[in-house]
Design an enzyme around this catalytic site. Structure first.
Site, PDB file in Angstrom:
ATOM      1  N   LYS A  16       0.834  -1.208   0.000  1.00  0.00           N
ATOM      2  CA  LYS A  16       0.000   0.000   0.000  1.00  0.00           C
ATOM      3  C   LYS A  16       0.869   1.259   0.000  1.00  0.00           C
ATOM      4  O   LYS A  16       0.636   2.183  -0.775  1.00  0.00           O
ATOM      5  CB  LYS A  16      -0.947   0.010   1.225  1.00  0.00           C
ATOM      6  CG  LYS A  16      -1.854  -1.202   1.332  1.00  0.00           C
ATOM      7  CD  LYS A  16      -2.797  -1.128   2.523  1.00  0.00           C
ATOM      8  CE  LYS A  16      -2.115  -1.130   3.885  1.00  0.00           C
ATOM      9  NZ  LYS A  16      -1.449  -2.408   4.244  1.00  0.00           N
ATOM     10  N   ARG A  91      -9.829   0.659   8.697  1.00  0.00           N
ATOM     11  CA  ARG A  91      -9.408  -0.687   9.103  1.00  0.00           C
ATOM     12  C   ARG A  91     -10.459  -1.416   9.924  1.00  0.00           C
ATOM     13  O   ARG A  91     -10.243  -2.567  10.303  1.00  0.00           O
ATOM     14  CB  ARG A  91      -8.168  -0.548   9.975  1.00  0.00           C
ATOM     15  CG  ARG A  91      -6.878  -0.947   9.305  1.00  0.00           C
ATOM     16  CD  ARG A  91      -5.795  -0.644  10.318  1.00  0.00           C
ATOM     17  NE  ARG A  91      -4.609  -1.390  10.137  1.00  0.00           N
ATOM     18  CZ  ARG A  91      -3.572  -0.959   9.431  1.00  0.00           C
ATOM     19  NH1 ARG A  91      -3.631   0.177   8.794  1.00  0.00           N
ATOM     20  NH2 ARG A  91      -2.493  -1.686   9.380  1.00  0.00           N
ATOM     21  N   ARG A 130      11.995  -6.025   5.509  1.00  0.00           N
ATOM     22  CA  ARG A 130      11.972  -4.589   5.780  1.00  0.00           C
ATOM     23  C   ARG A 130      12.425  -4.305   7.214  1.00  0.00           C
ATOM     24  O   ARG A 130      13.081  -3.303   7.483  1.00  0.00           O
ATOM     25  CB  ARG A 130      10.561  -4.019   5.563  1.00  0.00           C
ATOM     26  CG  ARG A 130      10.523  -2.518   5.739  1.00  0.00           C
ATOM     27  CD  ARG A 130       9.170  -1.919   5.449  1.00  0.00           C
ATOM     28  NE  ARG A 130       8.174  -2.415   6.370  1.00  0.00           N
ATOM     29  CZ  ARG A 130       6.889  -2.151   6.281  1.00  0.00           C
ATOM     30  NH1 ARG A 130       6.438  -1.402   5.301  1.00  0.00           N
ATOM     31  NH2 ARG A 130       6.042  -2.625   7.158  1.00  0.00           N
ATOM     32  N   ARG A 136      11.079  -0.258  12.172  1.00  0.00           N
ATOM     33  CA  ARG A 136       9.691  -0.362  12.640  1.00  0.00           C
ATOM     34  C   ARG A 136       9.579  -1.493  13.647  1.00  0.00           C
ATOM     35  O   ARG A 136       9.858  -2.649  13.342  1.00  0.00           O
ATOM     36  CB  ARG A 136       8.747  -0.582  11.452  1.00  0.00           C
ATOM     37  CG  ARG A 136       8.172   0.726  10.939  1.00  0.00           C
ATOM     38  CD  ARG A 136       7.226   0.519   9.806  1.00  0.00           C
ATOM     39  NE  ARG A 136       6.020  -0.223  10.184  1.00  0.00           N
ATOM     40  CZ  ARG A 136       4.958  -0.314   9.411  1.00  0.00           C
ATOM     41  NH1 ARG A 136       4.943   0.286   8.238  1.00  0.00           N
ATOM     42  NH2 ARG A 136       3.911  -0.990   9.800  1.00  0.00           N
ATOM     43  N   ARG A 148      -0.559  -9.194  13.433  1.00  0.00           N
ATOM     44  CA  ARG A 148      -1.125  -8.173  12.529  1.00  0.00           C
ATOM     45  C   ARG A 148      -2.001  -8.829  11.467  1.00  0.00           C
ATOM     46  O   ARG A 148      -3.047  -8.292  11.103  1.00  0.00           O
ATOM     47  CB  ARG A 148       0.001  -7.362  11.873  1.00  0.00           C
ATOM     48  CG  ARG A 148       0.634  -6.355  12.836  1.00  0.00           C
ATOM     49  CD  ARG A 148       2.034  -5.945  12.414  1.00  0.00           C
ATOM     50  NE  ARG A 148       2.068  -5.145  11.192  1.00  0.00           N
ATOM     51  CZ  ARG A 148       3.185  -4.932  10.477  1.00  0.00           C
ATOM     52  NH1 ARG A 148       4.330  -5.460  10.872  1.00  0.00           N
ATOM     53  NH2 ARG A 148       3.134  -4.197   9.393  1.00  0.00           N
TER      54      ARG A 148
HETATM   55  P1  AP5 Z   1       4.716  -1.531   1.896  1.00  0.00           P
HETATM   56  O1  AP5 Z   1       4.481  -0.747   0.663  1.00  0.00           O
HETATM   57  O2  AP5 Z   1       5.311  -0.856   3.064  1.00  0.00           O
HETATM   58  O3  AP5 Z   1       3.373  -2.300   2.319  1.00  0.00           O
HETATM   59  P2  AP5 Z   1       2.160  -1.801   3.206  1.00  0.00           P
HETATM   60  O4  AP5 Z   1       0.958  -2.473   2.669  1.00  0.00           O
HETATM   61  O5  AP5 Z   1       2.164  -0.304   3.283  1.00  0.00           O
HETATM   62  O6  AP5 Z   1       2.585  -2.482   4.572  1.00  0.00           O
HETATM   63  P3  AP5 Z   1       2.583  -1.904   6.060  1.00  0.00           P
HETATM   64  O7  AP5 Z   1       3.482  -2.761   6.872  1.00  0.00           O
HETATM   65  O8  AP5 Z   1       2.823  -0.445   6.072  1.00  0.00           O
HETATM   66  O9  AP5 Z   1       1.142  -2.238   6.431  1.00  0.00           O
HETATM   67  P4  AP5 Z   1       0.379  -2.078   7.734  1.00  0.00           P
HETATM   68  O10 AP5 Z   1      -0.980  -1.960   7.233  1.00  0.00           O
HETATM   69  O11 AP5 Z   1       0.634  -3.144   8.716  1.00  0.00           O
HETATM   70  O12 AP5 Z   1       1.050  -0.789   8.408  1.00  0.00           O
HETATM   71  P5  AP5 Z   1       0.449   0.601   8.859  1.00  0.00           P
HETATM   72  O13 AP5 Z   1       1.558   1.550   8.907  1.00  0.00           O
HETATM   73  O14 AP5 Z   1      -0.749   0.924   8.068  1.00  0.00           O
HETATM   74  O15 AP5 Z   1       5.616  -2.799   1.489  1.00  0.00           O
HETATM   75  C1  AP5 Z   1       6.095  -3.703   2.456  1.00  0.00           C
HETATM   76  C2  AP5 Z   1       7.512  -4.164   2.048  1.00  0.00           C
HETATM   77  O16 AP5 Z   1       7.424  -4.898   0.829  1.00  0.00           O
HETATM   78  C3  AP5 Z   1       8.485  -3.009   1.786  1.00  0.00           C
HETATM   79  O17 AP5 Z   1       9.747  -3.367   2.222  1.00  0.00           O
HETATM   80  C4  AP5 Z   1       8.443  -2.863   0.252  1.00  0.00           C
HETATM   81  O18 AP5 Z   1       9.638  -2.355  -0.263  1.00  0.00           O
HETATM   82  C5  AP5 Z   1       8.195  -4.305  -0.205  1.00  0.00           C
HETATM   83  N1  AP5 Z   1       7.414  -4.386  -1.458  1.00  0.00           N
HETATM   84  C6  AP5 Z   1       6.383  -3.589  -1.850  1.00  0.00           C
HETATM   85  N2  AP5 Z   1       5.893  -3.987  -3.044  1.00  0.00           N
HETATM   86  C7  AP5 Z   1       6.622  -5.074  -3.408  1.00  0.00           C
HETATM   87  C8  AP5 Z   1       6.602  -5.952  -4.548  1.00  0.00           C
HETATM   88  N3  AP5 Z   1       5.722  -5.772  -5.540  1.00  0.00           N
HETATM   89  N4  AP5 Z   1       7.472  -6.969  -4.585  1.00  0.00           N
HETATM   90  C9  AP5 Z   1       8.381  -7.158  -3.573  1.00  0.00           C
HETATM   91  N5  AP5 Z   1       8.456  -6.360  -2.477  1.00  0.00           N
HETATM   92  C10 AP5 Z   1       7.598  -5.336  -2.394  1.00  0.00           C
HETATM   93  O19 AP5 Z   1      -0.053   0.279  10.339  1.00  0.00           O
HETATM   94  C11 AP5 Z   1       0.853   0.012  11.384  1.00  0.00           C
HETATM   95  C12 AP5 Z   1       0.104  -0.049  12.708  1.00  0.00           C
HETATM   96  O20 AP5 Z   1      -0.469   1.241  12.991  1.00  0.00           O
HETATM   97  C13 AP5 Z   1      -1.076  -1.014  12.783  1.00  0.00           C
HETATM   98  O21 AP5 Z   1      -0.690  -2.320  13.119  1.00  0.00           O
HETATM   99  C14 AP5 Z   1      -1.936  -0.361  13.863  1.00  0.00           C
HETATM  100  O22 AP5 Z   1      -1.433  -0.620  15.129  1.00  0.00           O
HETATM  101  C15 AP5 Z   1      -1.755   1.124  13.578  1.00  0.00           C
HETATM  102  N6  AP5 Z   1      -2.762   1.658  12.639  1.00  0.00           N
HETATM  103  C16 AP5 Z   1      -2.527   2.188  11.410  1.00  0.00           C
HETATM  104  N7  AP5 Z   1      -3.673   2.577  10.827  1.00  0.00           N
HETATM  105  C17 AP5 Z   1      -4.664   2.276  11.704  1.00  0.00           C
HETATM  106  C18 AP5 Z   1      -6.072   2.403  11.657  1.00  0.00           C
HETATM  107  N8  AP5 Z   1      -6.700   2.929  10.589  1.00  0.00           N
HETATM  108  N9  AP5 Z   1      -6.789   1.993  12.728  1.00  0.00           N
HETATM  109  C19 AP5 Z   1      -6.175   1.462  13.816  1.00  0.00           C
HETATM  110  N10 AP5 Z   1      -4.848   1.289  13.921  1.00  0.00           N
HETATM  111  C20 AP5 Z   1      -4.095   1.703  12.865  1.00  0.00           C
HETATM  112 MG    MG Z   2       2.293   1.089   4.897  1.00  0.00          MG
END
Ligand code: AP5
Ligand code: MG
Length: 194
Positions: A16, A91, A130, A136, A148
């Protein structure tokens, strides 16, 4: 005012954030990543950040009211946006309903929800990889990563149903090169923008 609002949906590690950066550059949307906003609050040691940190470190969701309040004030800071790209939000079904209401107040709505489809095996590989460099706290430990995924299945997947009912939901392949996935998303975007 016409706005184009997109939700990028998908499990942790599905790409994402990676795709958002490219889409924001191409279409001029405002990137709203609740994960990034929460990590900024943590870095600044604000009360909100301090409250959020323990949830995030354990792979749990931050409470809905905290996240919704944060999104609301981000909207206020970005008046005049041509549209938002929501990444990692909504979410929970409660967040989705709150978002619908916030957008309705602005006389706009969600144009599309695009879900990145990636196998769990590939997701774990990406996140552990990552974790080596990102700093992180939720990427380092496989147990937290699995937590997660469980939270995603139980609390976030129902959000897909919400948008399926509204006929706004579409899945796309999230494996392959970043470039190919980006082109697939742009193809869908360009059709919707016509
Ligand atoms: P990346 O692009 O970072 O993937 P992502 O989907 O953004 O993954 P996240 O880990 O950020 O998702 P998340 O939803 O757990 O985290 P968030 O910050 O939202 O890619 C991942 C890796 O893969 C990278 O190294 C990238 O380079 C690689 N990659 C990408 N595309 C690729 C490809 N095609 N091929 C190979 N490799 C590739 O949330 C974190 C925490 O915050 C949550 O757990 C929760 O506690 C809190 N939080 C956030 N939002 C909310 C909400 N709305 N409500 C409640 N809690 C929340
Ligand atoms: Mg992300």
């Amino acid at each position: 005012m016409f706005m184009f609002n997109l939700i990028l949906f998908g499990p942790p590690g599905s790409g994402k954030g990676t795709q958002s950066d490219k889409l924001v550059e191409k279409y001029g949307l405002i990137h709203l990543s609740t994960g990034n906003l929460l990590r900024e609050e943590i870095a600044l040691k604000t009360p909100l950040g301090i409250e959020a940190k323990s949830f995030m470190d354990n792979g749990q969701l931050v409470p809905d009211e905290v996240v919704i309040g944060m999104v609301d004030s981000y909207f206020d800071k970005n008046k005049g946006a041509i549209g938002f790209l929501f990444d990692g939000f909504p979410r929970t079904v409660a967040q989705a309903k709150a978002l619908d209401n916030l957008l309705e107040l602005k006389k706009t709505e969600i144009a599309a929800v695009l879900a990145l489809d990636v196998s769990e095996e590939e997701l774990v590989k990406r996140l552990l990889n990552r974790g080596i460099t990102s700093g992180r706290s939720d990427d380092i430990n496989e147990e937290v990563i699995r937590k997660r995924f469980a939270v995603y299945s139980n609390e976030t997947k129902p959000v897909a149903e919400h948008y399926k009912k509204l006929k706004k939901f579409q899945s796309i392949k999230g494996e392959g090169t970043v470039h190919d996935i980006f082109n697939a998303i742009c193809g869908i975007m360009d059709k919707k923008l016509k």
